[in-house]
Design a protein around this motif. Structure first.
Motif, PDB file in Angstrom:
ATOM      1  N   VAL A  98       0.872  -1.166   0.000  1.00 57.51           N
ATOM      2  CA  VAL A  98       0.000   0.000   0.000  1.00 57.51           C
ATOM      3  C   VAL A  98       0.912   1.219   0.000  1.00 57.51           C
ATOM      4  N   CYS A  99       0.725   2.083  -1.003  1.00 55.58           N
ATOM      5  CA  CYS A  99       1.635   3.205  -1.196  1.00 55.58           C
ATOM      6  C   CYS A  99       0.878   4.524  -1.271  1.00 55.58           C
ATOM      7  N   LYS A 100       1.525   5.549  -0.763  1.00 56.02           N
ATOM      8  CA  LYS A 100       1.037   6.917  -0.918  1.00 56.02           C
ATOM      9  C   LYS A 100       1.628   7.437  -2.217  1.00 56.02           C
ATOM     10  N   MET A 101       0.776   7.996  -3.059  1.00 55.30           N
ATOM     11  CA  MET A 101       1.206   8.448  -4.378  1.00 55.30           C
ATOM     12  C   MET A 101       1.258   9.972  -4.418  1.00 55.30           C
ATOM     13  N   ASN A 102       2.073  10.519  -5.330  1.00 53.23           N
ATOM     14  CA  ASN A 102       2.044  11.958  -5.535  1.00 53.23           C
ATOM     15  C   ASN A 102       1.030  12.288  -6.628  1.00 53.23           C
ATOM     16  N   SER A 103       0.901  13.536  -6.990  1.00 50.63           N
ATOM     17  CA  SER A 103      -0.122  13.939  -7.962  1.00 50.63           C
ATOM     18  C   SER A 103       0.139  13.399  -9.365  1.00 50.63           C
ATOM     19  N   ASN A 104       1.366  12.978  -9.676  1.00 47.58           N
ATOM     20  CA  ASN A 104       1.694  12.371 -10.969  1.00 47.58           C
ATOM     21  C   ASN A 104       1.530  10.852 -10.954  1.00 47.58           C
ATOM     22  N   ASP A 106       3.207   8.735  -9.124  1.00 48.83           N
ATOM     23  CA  ASP A 106       4.455   8.053  -8.827  1.00 48.83           C
ATOM     24  C   ASP A 106       4.450   7.746  -7.332  1.00 48.83           C
ATOM     25  N   VAL A 107       5.090   6.658  -6.940  1.00 47.61           N
ATOM     26  CA  VAL A 107       5.104   6.277  -5.530  1.00 47.61           C
ATOM     27  C   VAL A 107       5.888   7.319  -4.734  1.00 47.61           C
ATOM     28  N   ASP A 108       5.218   7.879  -3.729  1.00 45.69           N
ATOM     29  CA  ASP A 108       5.839   8.865  -2.855  1.00 45.69           C
ATOM     30  C   ASP A 108       6.394   8.200  -1.603  1.00 45.69           C
ATOM     31  N   GLU A 109       5.613   7.235  -1.058  1.00 43.92           N
ATOM     32  CA  GLU A 109       6.019   6.556   0.173  1.00 43.92           C
ATOM     33  C   GLU A 109       5.331   5.194   0.242  1.00 43.92           C
ATOM     34  N   ILE A 110       6.072   4.166   0.623  1.00 46.28           N
ATOM     35  CA  ILE A 110       5.485   2.843   0.837  1.00 46.28           C
ATOM     36  C   ILE A 110       5.010   2.786   2.285  1.00 46.28           C
ATOM     37  N   LEU A 111       3.705   2.572   2.464  1.00 49.35           N
ATOM     38  CA  LEU A 111       3.132   2.572   3.807  1.00 49.35           C
ATOM     39  C   LEU A 111       3.201   1.198   4.462  1.00 49.35           C
ATOM     40  N   THR A 112       2.810   0.146   3.731  1.00 44.71           N
ATOM     41  CA  THR A 112       2.870  -1.209   4.285  1.00 44.71           C
ATOM     42  C   THR A 112       3.299  -2.196   3.201  1.00 44.71           C
ATOM     43  N   VAL A 113       3.958  -3.256   3.625  1.00 43.69           N
ATOM     44  CA  VAL A 113       4.308  -4.379   2.752  1.00 43.69           C
ATOM     45  C   VAL A 113       3.907  -5.643   3.499  1.00 43.69           C
ATOM     46  N   GLU A 114       3.058  -6.458   2.877  1.00 40.66           N
ATOM     47  CA  GLU A 114       2.578  -7.680   3.513  1.00 40.66           C
ATOM     48  C   GLU A 114       2.675  -8.828   2.523  1.00 40.66           C
ATOM     49  N   ASN A 115       3.006 -10.015   3.032  1.00 36.11           N
ATOM     50  CA  ASN A 115       3.082 -11.217   2.205  1.00 36.11           C
ATOM     51  C   ASN A 115       2.012 -12.193   2.677  1.00 36.11           C
ATOM     52  N   TRP A 116       1.242 -12.739   1.717  1.00 32.84           N
ATOM     53  CA  TRP A 116       0.097 -13.587   2.027  1.00 32.84           C
ATOM     54  C   TRP A 116       0.076 -14.814   1.136  1.00 32.84           C
ATOM     55  N   LEU A 117      -0.657 -15.826   1.592  1.00 30.35           N
ATOM     56  CA  LEU A 117      -1.028 -16.968   0.771  1.00 30.35           C
ATOM     57  C   LEU A 117      -2.480 -16.773   0.369  1.00 30.35           C
TER      58      LEU A 117
END
Length: 165
Positions: A98-104, A106-117
């Protein structure tokens, strides 16, 4: 007033096929009157993520606290159903960012990274709900299968006859 753009990126892989990868994201950008697959693809981590309309409902513990689960909710149509059926049948893993994006967009900041089955799914006439589960099951005390080798743990006993001194 400011607007915060969030995008969820999905990276699907198969444990038995290291060459298999699929990339999806759930943001619509650009001119809303000219929606094409190319205009709604986003480059992230060097991979082009195509648009797939879904809602990601993040990690939640079960009532007994024994397992983490998350859900992906999709519209019930033939495209989504085919992706989901394949993912269940072939036992895909999914990395969710889940990423916060800028107005263009483009990824501004990665908020969470999760790995699932991808564990299971259910559907009705409008939606498909895909259940994502953690790799470790605390109730059954199982972990992903792994073979102990001397490369991993060093020398192993080769007999059940172990004596103490």
């Amino acid at each position: 007033m400011s607007i915060t753009y969030l995008t969820t990126f999905l990276h699907l892989t198969k444990p038995k096929d290291p060459n298999f990868e699929k990339f999806f994201q759930n943001s619509v950008r650009g001119d809303q009157n000219n929606l094409t697959a190319a205009s709604n693809s986003i480059l992230h981590n060097g991979n082009l993520h195509t648009f797939l309309p879904f809602i990601y409902q993040g990690a939640a513990k079960t009532k007994s606290g024994d397992n983490l689960e998350a859900q992906i909710v999709l519209a019930n149509n033939s495209i989504s159903m085919n992706h989901v059926r394949d993912a269940i049948a072939e036992r895909h893993n999914v990395k969710v960012e889940v990423c916060k994006m800028n107005s263009n967009f483009d990824v501004d900041e990665i908020l969470t990274v999760e790995n699932w089955l991808i564990a299971s799914f259910g559907y009705d006439e409008q939606t498909i709900e895909v259940l994502l589960s953690s790799a470790i099951d605390a109730v059954g005390t199982t972990a992903p299968n792994r073979v102990f080798t001397t490369d991993i743990v060093g020398f192993l006993p080769r007999t059940g006859n172990i004596q103490t001194i």
